[in-house]
Design a protein around this motif. Structure first.
Motif, PDB file in Angstrom:
ATOM      1  N   MET A   1       0.623  -1.169  -0.010  1.00  0.00           N
ATOM      2  CA  MET A   1      -0.218  -0.111  -0.110  1.00  0.00           C
ATOM      3  C   MET A   1       0.871   1.339  -0.029  1.00  0.00           C
ATOM      4  N   PRO A   2       0.741   2.259  -0.942  1.00  0.00           N
ATOM      5  CA  PRO A   2       1.469   3.125  -1.182  1.00  0.00           C
ATOM      6  C   PRO A   2       1.185   4.212   0.179  1.00  0.00           C
ATOM      7  N   LEU A   3       2.193   4.990   0.579  1.00  0.00           N
ATOM      8  CA  LEU A   3       1.921   6.048   1.715  1.00  0.00           C
ATOM      9  C   LEU A   3       0.936   7.042   1.239  1.00  0.00           C
ATOM     10  N   SER A   4       0.677   7.281  -0.036  1.00  0.00           N
ATOM     11  CA  SER A   4      -0.062   8.387  -0.481  1.00  0.00           C
ATOM     12  C   SER A   4      -1.458   7.936  -0.149  1.00  0.00           C
ATOM     13  N   ASN A   5      -1.890   6.603   0.184  1.00  0.00           N
ATOM     14  CA  ASN A   5      -3.207   6.309   0.494  1.00  0.00           C
ATOM     15  C   ASN A   5      -3.621   6.654   1.827  1.00  0.00           C
ATOM     16  N   PHE A   6      -2.676   6.984   2.721  1.00  0.00           N
ATOM     17  CA  PHE A   6      -2.875   7.406   4.213  1.00  0.00           C
ATOM     18  C   PHE A   6      -3.480   8.839   4.216  1.00  0.00           C
ATOM     19  N   LYS A   7      -4.363   9.094   5.050  1.00  0.00           N
ATOM     20  CA  LYS A   7      -4.708  10.573   5.279  1.00  0.00           C
ATOM     21  C   LYS A   7      -4.049  11.281   6.320  1.00  0.00           C
ATOM     22  N   THR A   8      -3.597  10.696   7.430  1.00  0.00           N
ATOM     23  CA  THR A   8      -3.044  11.265   8.446  1.00  0.00           C
ATOM     24  C   THR A   8      -1.733  10.237   8.988  1.00  0.00           C
ATOM     25  N   ILE A   9      -0.950  11.046   9.723  1.00  0.00           N
ATOM     26  CA  ILE A   9       0.001  10.415  10.391  1.00  0.00           C
ATOM     27  C   ILE A   9      -0.312   9.122  11.315  1.00  0.00           C
ATOM     28  N   GLY A  10      -1.636   9.345  12.016  1.00  0.00           N
ATOM     29  CA  GLY A  10      -1.910   8.521  12.900  1.00  0.00           C
ATOM     30  C   GLY A  10      -2.339   7.106  12.116  1.00  0.00           C
ATOM     31  N   GLU A  11      -2.798   7.100  10.827  1.00  0.00           N
ATOM     32  CA  GLU A  11      -3.152   6.203  10.203  1.00  0.00           C
ATOM     33  C   GLU A  11      -1.668   5.314   9.913  1.00  0.00           C
ATOM     34  N   VAL A  12      -0.746   6.173   9.351  1.00  0.00           N
ATOM     35  CA  VAL A  12       0.373   5.319   9.262  1.00  0.00           C
ATOM     36  C   VAL A  12       1.188   4.736  10.332  1.00  0.00           C
ATOM     37  N   LEU A  13       0.990   5.316  11.570  1.00  0.00           N
ATOM     38  CA  LEU A  13       1.664   4.834  12.662  1.00  0.00           C
ATOM     39  C   LEU A  13       0.972   3.666  13.265  1.00  0.00           C
ATOM     40  N   LYS A  14      -0.412   3.559  13.052  1.00  0.00           N
ATOM     41  CA  LYS A  14      -1.024   2.444  13.566  1.00  0.00           C
ATOM     42  C   LYS A  14      -0.791   1.271  12.703  1.00  0.00           C
ATOM     43  N   LYS A  15      -0.662   1.516  11.286  1.00  0.00           N
ATOM     44  CA  LYS A  15      -0.719   0.342  10.074  1.00  0.00           C
ATOM     45  C   LYS A  15       0.961  -0.131  10.527  1.00  0.00           C
ATOM     46  N   PHE A  16       1.938   0.522  10.515  1.00  0.00           N
ATOM     47  CA  PHE A  16       3.215   0.145  10.497  1.00  0.00           C
ATOM     48  C   PHE A  16       3.776   0.090  12.000  1.00  0.00           C
ATOM     49  N   GLN A  17       3.178   0.322  13.096  1.00  0.00           N
ATOM     50  CA  GLN A  17       3.405   0.149  14.471  1.00  0.00           C
ATOM     51  C   GLN A  17       4.528   1.067  14.714  1.00  0.00           C
ATOM     52  N   PHE A  18       4.656   2.215  14.424  1.00  0.00           N
ATOM     53  CA  PHE A  18       5.769   3.166  14.658  1.00  0.00           C
ATOM     54  C   PHE A  18       5.647   3.950  15.797  1.00  0.00           C
ATOM     55  N   THR A  19       6.558   4.219  16.445  1.00  0.00           N
ATOM     56  CA  THR A  19       6.639   5.349  17.517  1.00  0.00           C
ATOM     57  C   THR A  19       6.775   6.444  17.203  1.00  0.00           C
ATOM     58  N   TYR A  20       6.000   7.672  17.324  1.00  0.00           N
ATOM     59  CA  TYR A  20       6.192   8.794  16.895  1.00  0.00           C
ATOM     60  C   TYR A  20       6.470   9.674  18.233  1.00  0.00           C
ATOM     61  N   THR A  21       7.477  10.494  18.432  1.00  0.00           N
ATOM     62  CA  THR A  21       7.858  11.594  19.135  1.00  0.00           C
ATOM     63  C   THR A  21       8.258  12.739  18.800  1.00  0.00           C
ATOM     64  N   GLU A  22       7.794  13.857  19.359  1.00  0.00           N
ATOM     65  CA  GLU A  22       8.301  15.203  19.101  1.00  0.00           C
ATOM     66  C   GLU A  22       9.228  15.791  20.185  1.00  0.00           C
ATOM     67  N   GLU A  23      10.244  16.340  19.777  1.00  0.00           N
ATOM     68  CA  GLU A  23      11.148  17.039  20.765  1.00  0.00           C
ATOM     69  C   GLU A  23      12.076  17.786  20.276  1.00  0.00           C
ATOM     70  N   ASN A  24      12.569  18.752  20.884  1.00  0.00           N
ATOM     71  CA  ASN A  24      13.649  19.697  20.278  1.00  0.00           C
ATOM     72  C   ASN A  24      14.896  19.252  20.446  1.00  0.00           C
ATOM     73  N   PHE A  25      15.717  19.002  19.057  1.00  0.00           N
ATOM     74  CA  PHE A  25      16.762  18.413  19.182  1.00  0.00           C
ATOM     75  C   PHE A  25      17.793  19.453  18.815  1.00  0.00           C
ATOM     76  N   ILE A  26      17.715  20.692  18.328  1.00  0.00           N
ATOM     77  CA  ILE A  26      18.478  21.646  18.236  1.00  0.00           C
ATOM     78  C   ILE A  26      18.653  22.483  19.487  1.00  0.00           C
ATOM     79  N   SER A  27      19.768  22.968  19.903  1.00  0.00           N
ATOM     80  CA  SER A  27      19.776  23.666  21.043  1.00  0.00           C
ATOM     81  C   SER A  27      20.489  25.004  20.658  1.00  0.00           C
TER      82      SER A  27
END
Length: 69
Positions: A1-27
């Protein structure tokens, strides 16, 4: 299934069981700006923009920085 078929990041995360985190990595680090560079940048901004296009403005901001580095 191409990634263009997903409408949100949440759908991709659920399908491929990714862990998504946001943080500031530039100081921020303090550094000194030379008077020459400051004057060169001000002169370029004030005098070099002739057609007010986004491309010209970006080029005129990048040029003094590349000269300094």
């Amino acid at each position: 299934m191409p990634l263009s078929n997903f409408k949100t990041i949440g759908e991709v995360l659920k399908k491929f069981q990714f862990t998504y985190t946001e943080e500031n990595f530039i100081s921020e680090i303090p550094f000194n700006i030379s008077d020459y560079f400051r004057e060169d940048l001000e002169l370029t901004i004030r005098d070099s923009v002739v057609d007010n296009s986004e491309f010209a403005i970006c080029e005129n901001l990048i040029y003094p920085i590349l000269k300094e580095v």
